[in-house]
Design a protein around this motif. Sequence first.
Motif, short mmCIF file in Angstrom:
data_model
loop_
_atom_site.label_atom_id
_atom_site.label_comp_id
_atom_site.label_asym_id
_atom_site.label_seq_id
_atom_site.Cartn_x
_atom_site.Cartn_y
_atom_site.Cartn_z
N UNK A 143 0.85 -1.19 0.09
CA UNK A 143 -0.21 0.05 -0.10
C UNK A 143 0.78 1.11 -0.20
N UNK A 144 0.68 2.33 -0.73
CA UNK A 144 1.53 3.45 -1.04
C UNK A 144 1.41 4.25 0.23
N UNK A 145 2.34 4.88 0.84
CA UNK A 145 2.39 5.64 1.96
C UNK A 145 2.81 6.82 1.75
N UNK A 146 3.80 7.17 0.96
CA UNK A 146 4.25 8.24 0.57
C UNK A 146 4.61 8.51 -1.05
N UNK A 147 4.27 9.77 -1.41
CA UNK A 147 4.38 10.02 -2.83
C UNK A 147 5.11 11.19 -3.18
N UNK A 148 6.07 11.65 -3.87
CA UNK A 148 6.75 12.76 -4.16
C UNK A 148 6.30 13.30 -5.61
N UNK A 149 6.37 14.40 -5.69
CA UNK A 149 6.44 14.65 -7.19
C UNK A 149 6.28 16.26 -7.69
N UNK A 150 6.35 16.51 -8.79
CA UNK A 150 6.29 18.15 -9.31
C UNK A 150 5.16 18.30 -10.09
N UNK A 151 4.76 19.63 -9.96
CA UNK A 151 3.58 20.18 -11.00
C UNK A 151 4.27 21.55 -11.78
N UNK A 152 4.10 20.97 -12.79
CA UNK A 152 4.70 22.11 -13.90
C UNK A 152 3.75 22.87 -14.82
N UNK A 153 3.91 24.16 -14.99
CA UNK A 153 3.03 25.02 -16.09
C UNK A 153 3.57 24.55 -17.43
N UNK A 154 2.93 24.13 -18.25
CA UNK A 154 3.43 23.83 -19.58
C UNK A 154 2.52 24.68 -20.49
N UNK A 155 1.78 25.43 -20.17
CA UNK A 155 0.67 26.15 -21.05
C UNK A 155 1.43 26.64 -22.39
N UNK A 156 2.51 27.40 -22.21
CA UNK A 156 3.40 28.04 -23.17
C UNK A 156 3.77 26.91 -24.35
N UNK A 157 4.19 25.85 -23.90
CA UNK A 157 4.77 24.77 -24.73
C UNK A 157 3.38 24.31 -25.50
#
Length: 240
Positions: free
Chosen positions: A49-63
Amino acid sequence: LEHLNEHLCSHLDGRLSHFACEHRVRTDQGGWKWILSRGLVVRRDPHGKPLRMVGTITDISERKRMEQELREMATTDYLTGLANRRHFLERVTEELARLKRDGGHQAVVLLLDLDYFKAVNDTYGHSAGDAVIRHFARLMRDCLRRMDVPGRVGGEEFSVLLPDTDIDAALHLAERLRARVAEAPVQVDHQQIPVTVSIGLTLLTQADASPYAALQRADLALYRAKDRGRNRVEVLSAGD
């Protein structure tokens, strides 16, 4: 949201090695931004069972904006905003495949050529010629349905794909467009430039081996219209 949750759950369940998804989010101002979300489960319990998750959120609107511009450049005629030759042929190819799957449908291909266009360029200049082409493209759009596909396939040559249309309906549309063009001269630098159009049309049929078969018939019909005096509509059937 369903697309996003599907990818996220697939990673949390261990079916995907990492989570990555492009999606939109609504801003506080009511607009939309394109987001690239990435993530990785870094700790699970003994049962997985997943207990911890890390990540990123990036604005790619211009791309995304640049990608859309590139798609439009690849498929759109720069002067008129209509489909370019390659994109028009792709749409006819798709329609032909649809006809071969379901013979109950009909479709018509039109080729249209502005009469004496070289004389317009020679007399009034190339900027006036461009104005005539844009003017004709607007008139053509006004006569078409949302589902129809107009294109510019040459200098002064245009094309239209009419899905789910029989010859009689296509003839009616072509005659209406021909008359409207003849009645609407182009105003350029306080000068009125008269414009007429010759039109050839044919049915797209299941028997056509490729889009080029129908386009060749429409082209022959177009030249018949020119040979018979221009500013007219001609039809060529598959058996002619």
